[in-house]
Design an enzyme around this catalytic site. Structure first.
Site, PDB file in Angstrom:
ATOM      1  N   ILE A   1      -9.153   0.042  -5.076  1.00 30.81           N
ATOM      2  CA  ILE A   1      -9.604  -0.162  -4.002  1.00 30.81           C
ATOM      3  C   ILE A   1     -10.321   0.769  -3.764  1.00 30.81           C
ATOM      4  O   ILE A   1      -9.439   1.972  -3.443  1.00 30.81           O
ATOM      5  CB  ILE A   1      -8.510  -0.410  -3.192  1.00 30.81           C
TER       6      ILE A   1
ATOM      7  N   LYS B   1      -1.824  -0.931  -4.411  1.00 28.13           N
ATOM      8  CA  LYS B   1      -3.075  -0.024  -4.002  1.00 28.13           C
ATOM      9  C   LYS B   1      -1.702   1.046  -4.046  1.00 28.13           C
ATOM     10  O   LYS B   1      -1.100   1.736  -3.328  1.00 28.13           O
ATOM     11  CB  LYS B   1      -3.034  -0.091  -2.762  1.00 28.13           C
TER      12      LYS B   1
ATOM     13  N   TYR C   1       0.555  -1.007   0.154  1.00 26.86           N
ATOM     14  CA  TYR C   1      -0.039   0.029  -0.311  1.00 26.86           C
ATOM     15  C   TYR C   1       1.361   1.154   0.146  1.00 26.86           C
ATOM     16  O   TYR C   1       1.034   1.468   0.750  1.00 26.86           O
ATOM     17  CB  TYR C   1      -0.999   0.196   1.060  1.00 26.86           C
TER      18      TYR C   1
END
Length: 295
Positions: free
Chosen positions: A205, A163, A134
């Protein structure tokens, strides 16, 4: 693990006593899948993971796995103050039946590349589960630049996705050029999804999907197909809502949207407080306008 399509960063619902509402959470997970989402990510920033105890995190993951598994994956957000705690969460998630991990840099401490690499590497190696890094330099002050991501890819085979939440669509193109098909790129900024899909993102996401799953899936699918006319038609309608995902009170705003569509309530755990006054009125007006004009 399927890293394609729309994967909600799912919210954590609370009862009036501020305990986790597992009954609604299970129904909410199922509703997302029924509307075409690929899976769910639990315990992220939108899921208020930082306010949950270790035991609550474990219970949330088990509820999600029971609600939608084994056909739809549950990804566990792994965030902690210490590396040891992050590794403990990762192992617990694997034992709970999760299909993947979303690996964050440590809370509070923003170290150099050597330190951040060591932290995420420990989580990558803690379980056999596939991992999604992330990258959110805006929120966490740690920026995993494309060259560093490539270094991690070369050394840790469980890293298979990212992400990307830098809010810079050029990062998507840069990662795609460097990594090719080796890395799944999922955009983590709601009001960048149209541009990111055109630049090569394979997944989203998403945040506002918690209240608008069908619209989110329709927007993503049209963008991936290259149907720019249809995608932008939905995107133009959706943008005032999607921008709610990019401000400090995004949790309160998205939970308010859930409440207004009849799928959840606006309760949040401290230090967050529910919206009030002019701020609440303005948010309600934006959501009401979207509901009145939804395509």
């Amino acid at each position: 693990m399927n890293w394609n399509g729309v994967i909600p960063a799912i919210t954590t619902p609370f009862l009036e006593d501020m305990s986790v509402d597992h009954e609604f959470f299970a129904r909410h997970c199922q509703w997302q899948i029924e509307n075409g989402c690929s899976g769910v990510v639990a315990l992220g920033s939108l899921g208020e993971g930082a306010t949950l105890t270790f035991e609550e995190k474990e219970a949330v993951l088990k509820t999600a796995v029971k609600a939608i598994g084994p056909n739809s994956p549950v990804v566990a957000g792994v965030s902690a103050l210490s590396t040891d705690e992050a590794v403990r969460i990762a192992k617990m998630a694997a034992d709970a039946g999760c299909s993947g991990l979303m690996v964050l840099p440590p809370y509070v401490y923003c170290g150099d590349w050597r330190e951040m690499k060591a932290h995420v590497a420990a989580v990558f190696q803690a379980t056999p589960l596939p991992c999604m890094l992330y990258n959110n330099p805006v929120a966490y002050k740690t920026d995993f630049v494309p060259e560093q991501v490539m270094e991690l890819l070369a050394e840790y085979p469980t890293l298979v996705a990212i992400k990307e939440s830098s809010a810079d669509v050029r990062r998507v193109a840069a990662l795609r050029a460097l990594a090719g098909s080796r890395l799944k790129i999922l955009v983590g900024v709601d009001d960048l999804i149209f541009e990111a899909a055109m630049a090569g993102a394979s997944g989203w996401i998403a945040g506002l999907v918690n209240a608008f799953p069908a619209e989110s899936v329709a927007l993503f699918d049209a963008s991936i197909r290259g149907d720019k006319v249809r995608a932008f038609e939905i995107y133009k309608w959706f943008l005032p809502l999607l921008r709610m995902d990019t401000v400090p009170k995004f949790v309160q705003l998205i939970k308010l949207a859930q409440e207004m569509v009849g799928m959840g309530n606006a309760r949040v755990r401290g230090p967050r407080l529910e919206l009030t006054g002019a701020e609440l009125a303005e948010a309600k007006a934006v959501i009401a306008e979207a509901l009145a004009t939804r395509p």
